[in-house]
Design a protein around this motif. Structure first.
Motif, PDB file in Angstrom:
ATOM      1  N   PRO A  47      34.319  35.521  48.812  1.00  0.00           N
ATOM      2  CA  PRO A  47      35.602  36.034  49.322  1.00  0.00           C
ATOM      3  C   PRO A  47      36.813  35.579  48.502  1.00  0.00           C
ATOM      4  O   PRO A  47      37.731  34.946  49.013  1.00  0.00           O
ATOM      5  CB  PRO A  47      35.637  35.492  50.750  1.00  0.00           C
ATOM      6  N   VAL A  48      36.760  35.895  47.211  1.00  0.00           N
ATOM      7  CA  VAL A  48      37.866  35.623  46.296  1.00  0.00           C
ATOM      8  C   VAL A  48      38.102  36.905  45.506  1.00  0.00           C
ATOM      9  O   VAL A  48      37.156  37.498  44.984  1.00  0.00           O
ATOM     10  CB  VAL A  48      37.541  34.467  45.323  1.00  0.00           C
ATOM     11  N   ALA A  49      39.346  37.336  45.436  1.00  0.00           N
ATOM     12  CA  ALA A  49      39.679  38.564  44.723  1.00  0.00           C
ATOM     13  C   ALA A  49      40.713  38.261  43.646  1.00  0.00           C
ATOM     14  O   ALA A  49      41.557  37.382  43.818  1.00  0.00           O
ATOM     15  CB  ALA A  49      40.220  39.605  45.693  1.00  0.00           C
ATOM     16  N   ARG A  50      40.641  39.025  42.560  1.00  0.00           N
ATOM     17  CA  ARG A  50      41.568  38.853  41.451  1.00  0.00           C
ATOM     18  C   ARG A  50      41.963  40.213  40.898  1.00  0.00           C
ATOM     19  O   ARG A  50      41.121  41.098  40.779  1.00  0.00           O
ATOM     20  CB  ARG A  50      40.920  38.092  40.295  1.00  0.00           C
ATOM     21  N   ILE A  51      43.224  40.341  40.541  1.00  0.00           N
ATOM     22  CA  ILE A  51      43.678  41.481  39.767  1.00  0.00           C
ATOM     23  C   ILE A  51      44.793  40.988  38.849  1.00  0.00           C
ATOM     24  O   ILE A  51      45.601  40.142  39.256  1.00  0.00           O
ATOM     25  CB  ILE A  51      44.147  42.661  40.647  1.00  0.00           C
ATOM     26  N   ALA A  52      44.787  41.489  37.635  1.00  0.00           N
ATOM     27  CA  ALA A  52      45.839  41.134  36.673  1.00  0.00           C
ATOM     28  C   ALA A  52      46.087  42.327  35.775  1.00  0.00           C
ATOM     29  O   ALA A  52      45.165  43.100  35.481  1.00  0.00           O
ATOM     30  CB  ALA A  52      45.424  39.930  35.838  1.00  0.00           C
ATOM     31  N   TRP A  53      47.354  42.484  35.393  1.00  0.00           N
ATOM     32  CA  TRP A  53      47.679  43.542  34.452  1.00  0.00           C
ATOM     33  C   TRP A  53      48.635  43.029  33.391  1.00  0.00           C
ATOM     34  O   TRP A  53      49.394  42.094  33.612  1.00  0.00           O
ATOM     35  CB  TRP A  53      48.252  44.779  35.127  1.00  0.00           C
ATOM     36  N   ASN A  54      48.531  43.658  32.239  1.00  0.00           N
ATOM     37  CA  ASN A  54      49.494  43.462  31.175  1.00  0.00           C
ATOM     38  C   ASN A  54      50.485  44.609  31.300  1.00  0.00           C
ATOM     39  O   ASN A  54      50.084  45.774  31.377  1.00  0.00           O
ATOM     40  CB  ASN A  54      48.781  43.498  29.827  1.00  0.00           C
ATOM     41  N   GLY A  55      51.766  44.292  31.392  1.00  0.00           N
ATOM     42  CA  GLY A  55      52.796  45.304  31.515  1.00  0.00           C
ATOM     43  C   GLY A  55      53.815  45.158  30.405  1.00  0.00           C
ATOM     44  O   GLY A  55      54.054  44.048  29.915  1.00  0.00           O
ATOM     45  N   TRP A  56      54.410  46.268  30.002  1.00  0.00           N
ATOM     46  CA  TRP A  56      55.356  46.211  28.898  1.00  0.00           C
ATOM     47  C   TRP A  56      56.400  47.315  29.007  1.00  0.00           C
ATOM     48  O   TRP A  56      56.206  48.315  29.692  1.00  0.00           O
ATOM     49  CB  TRP A  56      54.632  46.317  27.555  1.00  0.00           C
ATOM     50  N   ASN A  57      57.518  47.067  28.328  1.00  0.00           N
ATOM     51  CA  ASN A  57      58.574  48.047  28.159  1.00  0.00           C
ATOM     52  C   ASN A  57      59.093  47.857  26.746  1.00  0.00           C
ATOM     53  O   ASN A  57      59.524  46.772  26.384  1.00  0.00           O
ATOM     54  CB  ASN A  57      59.701  47.822  29.166  1.00  0.00           C
ATOM     55  N   ASN A  58      59.036  48.921  25.962  1.00  0.00           N
ATOM     56  CA  ASN A  58      59.506  48.852  24.572  1.00  0.00           C
ATOM     57  C   ASN A  58      60.635  49.839  24.318  1.00  0.00           C
ATOM     58  O   ASN A  58      60.825  50.297  23.195  1.00  0.00           O
ATOM     59  CB  ASN A  58      58.342  49.138  23.604  1.00  0.00           C
TER      60      ASN A  58
END
Length: 170
Positions: free
Chosen positions: A93-104
């Motif tokens: 019962p462990v959840a993970r989410i990650a994202w790389n986000g950018w603005n150029n």
């Protein structure tokens, strides 16, 4: 307790800005929270700092590993890709989410971020929500010295909104 793993480029303490927020709530489960985090159609119901959310999969509004998406947040249009997604199970019962986000869009608004969430079940019917974001760029450096810190306050609102949405079952 578990921790968030950052790519070397985004190692906290080496970037232009880093924020960390945590909530521990009782009488909720990882599963109660998870649905509201991965389903982007729910974000605007409980978090007013996310708008114009568009996923590239065109199938549904749920984030998936590798998914590219766009949203507006903190006054920036952000393009992003999900870099980690581990759904909870009854055995883990462990959840993970990650994202790389950018603005150029311009030198002034250029930003590159790694934003991660970790949700874990704790003893005594409690759940822990941790979100951390590490940022690179001139706009990140400006955010780091702004008082009150908009990233810290905004991410706290996201966590509080997740807990509230799960309690209300929006």
């Amino acid at each position: 307790m578990h921790s968030i793993s950052f790519p070397t480029r985004f190692l906290p303490g080496t970037t232009d800005n880093f924020v960390s927020n945590e909530v521990i709530a009782k009488d909720l489960t990882v599963f109660d929270i998870w649905h509201y985090l991965i389903d982007t159609a729910k974000w605007e119901l409980y978090y007013d700092n996310a708008a114009n959310i568009k996923l590239t999969n065109g199938k549904n509004s749920e984030l998936h590993y590798g998914e590219h998406f766009h949203f507006d947040t903190f006054g920036f249009p952000i393009d992003a890709q999900v870099m980690e997604l581990i759904s909870p199970t009854t055995d883990a019962p462990v959840a993970r989410i990650a994202w790389n986000g950018w603005n150029n869009d311009s030198a002034e608004s250029a930003i590159d971020v790694y934003h991660a969430f970790l949700i874990e079940q704790l003893p005594a019917n409690r759940v822990r929500l941790l979100t951390q974001e590490s940022q690179i760029g001139a706009s990140a450096a400006k955010l780091a010295i702004t008082k009150p810190n908009p990233m810290l306050n905004g991410h706290q609102a996201w966590l509080d909104g997740l807990v509230s949405a799960a309690r209300k079952q929006l």
